[in-house]
Design a protein around this motif. Structure first.
Motif, PDB file in Angstrom:
ATOM      1  N   VAL A 271      39.484  23.365  44.637  1.00 45.97           N
ATOM      2  CA  VAL A 271      38.477  24.368  44.053  1.00 45.97           C
ATOM      3  C   VAL A 271      39.115  25.724  43.749  1.00 45.97           C
ATOM      4  O   VAL A 271      39.722  25.992  44.968  1.00 45.97           O
ATOM      5  CB  VAL A 271      36.935  24.525  44.655  1.00 45.97           C
ATOM      6  CG1 VAL A 271      36.066  25.593  43.813  1.00 45.97           C
ATOM      7  CG2 VAL A 271      36.356  23.072  44.631  1.00 45.97           C
ATOM      8  N   ALA A 272      39.129  26.215  42.863  1.00 40.66           N
ATOM      9  CA  ALA A 272      39.709  27.617  42.432  1.00 40.66           C
ATOM     10  C   ALA A 272      38.676  28.426  42.943  1.00 40.66           C
ATOM     11  O   ALA A 272      37.392  28.692  42.401  1.00 40.66           O
ATOM     12  CB  ALA A 272      40.126  27.491  41.033  1.00 40.66           C
ATOM     13  N   PHE A 273      39.073  29.528  43.738  1.00 46.17           N
ATOM     14  CA  PHE A 273      38.361  30.719  44.159  1.00 46.17           C
ATOM     15  C   PHE A 273      38.951  32.139  43.621  1.00 46.17           C
ATOM     16  O   PHE A 273      40.188  32.133  43.764  1.00 46.17           O
ATOM     17  CB  PHE A 273      38.375  30.836  45.431  1.00 46.17           C
ATOM     18  CG  PHE A 273      37.243  29.504  46.336  1.00 46.17           C
ATOM     19  CD1 PHE A 273      36.086  29.630  46.483  1.00 46.17           C
ATOM     20  CD2 PHE A 273      37.870  28.243  46.453  1.00 46.17           C
ATOM     21  CE1 PHE A 273      35.409  28.549  47.027  1.00 46.17           C
ATOM     22  CE2 PHE A 273      37.464  27.227  47.020  1.00 46.17           C
ATOM     23  CZ  PHE A 273      36.136  27.431  47.252  1.00 46.17           C
ATOM     24  N   THR A 274      38.064  32.712  43.109  1.00 47.29           N
ATOM     25  CA  THR A 274      38.586  34.176  42.735  1.00 47.29           C
ATOM     26  C   THR A 274      38.724  35.285  43.938  1.00 47.29           C
ATOM     27  O   THR A 274      37.709  35.298  44.345  1.00 47.29           O
ATOM     28  CB  THR A 274      37.954  34.714  41.611  1.00 47.29           C
ATOM     29  OG1 THR A 274      37.694  33.585  40.376  1.00 47.29           O
ATOM     30  CG2 THR A 274      38.157  35.890  40.993  1.00 47.29           C
ATOM     31  N   GLN A 275      39.963  35.783  43.856  1.00 46.16           N
ATOM     32  CA  GLN A 275      39.788  36.697  44.953  1.00 46.16           C
ATOM     33  C   GLN A 275      39.240  38.112  44.525  1.00 46.16           C
ATOM     34  O   GLN A 275      39.057  38.219  43.451  1.00 46.16           O
ATOM     35  CB  GLN A 275      41.274  36.713  45.599  1.00 46.16           C
ATOM     36  CG  GLN A 275      41.737  35.591  46.267  1.00 46.16           C
ATOM     37  CD  GLN A 275      43.335  35.639  46.717  1.00 46.16           C
ATOM     38  OE1 GLN A 275      43.503  36.010  47.866  1.00 46.16           O
ATOM     39  NE2 GLN A 275      44.080  35.492  45.825  1.00 46.16           N
ATOM     40  N   PRO A 276      39.105  39.097  45.323  1.00 47.79           N
ATOM     41  CA  PRO A 276      38.642  40.563  45.085  1.00 47.79           C
ATOM     42  C   PRO A 276      39.720  40.908  43.872  1.00 47.79           C
ATOM     43  O   PRO A 276      39.101  41.905  42.979  1.00 47.79           O
ATOM     44  CB  PRO A 276      38.584  41.416  46.182  1.00 47.79           C
ATOM     45  CG  PRO A 276      38.475  40.103  47.346  1.00 47.79           C
ATOM     46  CD  PRO A 276      39.087  38.871  46.898  1.00 47.79           C
ATOM     47  N   ASN A 277      40.878  40.887  43.877  1.00 49.94           N
ATOM     48  CA  ASN A 277      41.910  41.443  42.957  1.00 49.94           C
ATOM     49  C   ASN A 277      41.714  40.700  41.646  1.00 49.94           C
ATOM     50  O   ASN A 277      42.740  41.010  40.830  1.00 49.94           O
ATOM     51  CB  ASN A 277      43.109  41.580  43.696  1.00 49.94           C
ATOM     52  CG  ASN A 277      43.934  40.121  43.893  1.00 49.94           C
ATOM     53  OD1 ASN A 277      43.394  39.034  43.506  1.00 49.94           O
ATOM     54  ND2 ASN A 277      45.128  40.311  44.455  1.00 49.94           N
TER      55      ASN A 277
END
Length: 155
Positions: A99-105
């Motif tokens: 699964v792709a997770f979006t980081q804070p940046n």
């Protein structure tokens, strides 16, 4: 005279990465398209680049790398336990899924779902080959002469 791979060489090569049991984890030959890189551009780890250094066009070589020299050991700090509510309600969660997770940046990082128990989901952000020794097989197709190391000269 043979063109050798040097620090800034542009290299076109086939590679196969095999796990300890001999299974193929990745192969440009299976994909039918060789890899291309400029040495030092960061697309390979320093250890993998060191394996290529000094090889020449036409060379085929095999390197056995331990986990620390390949993709690193499994880092327990990269394993996270998340609440099921953090995932979309219509998302089917299956062990082994990536699964792709979006980081804070804003960049995305893949995570492997390792365990799903009730409302708890274990996500592993280690490289999928972390903790594994590998065999790195290469076949050097071309070395850019403009960027390569000095050509070998036999006297």
């Amino acid at each position: 005279m043979t063109k050798q791979i040097g620090a800034q060489s542009e290299v076109v090569f086939h590679f196969t990465i095999k796990l300890e049991d001999g299974s193929v984890a990745d192969s440009t030959q299976l994909q039918g398209k060789p890899a291309k890189l400029t040495m030092g551009d960061g697309s390979l780890t320093p250890t993998f680049e060191a394996c290529l250094m000094g090889l020449s066009e036409g060379d085929s070589h095999s390197f056995d790398l331990g986990p620390d020299d390949a993709f690193g050991p499994v880092n327990p700090n990269n394993i996270h336990y998340m609440d099921r509510s953090k995932f979309a309600t219509d998302m089917t969660l299956e062990e082994g899924a990536i699964v792709a997770f979006t980081q804070p940046n804003g960049t995305e990082i893949p995570g492997i779902l390792r365990n799903i128990a009730g409302d708890s989901v274990t996500v592993d952000f280690n490289h999928p080959l972390a903790g594994h020794g590998v065999t790195f097989e290469v076949e050097i197709l071309t070395v850019d002469s403009a960027a390569s190391a000095p050509e070998s000269v036999t006297t």
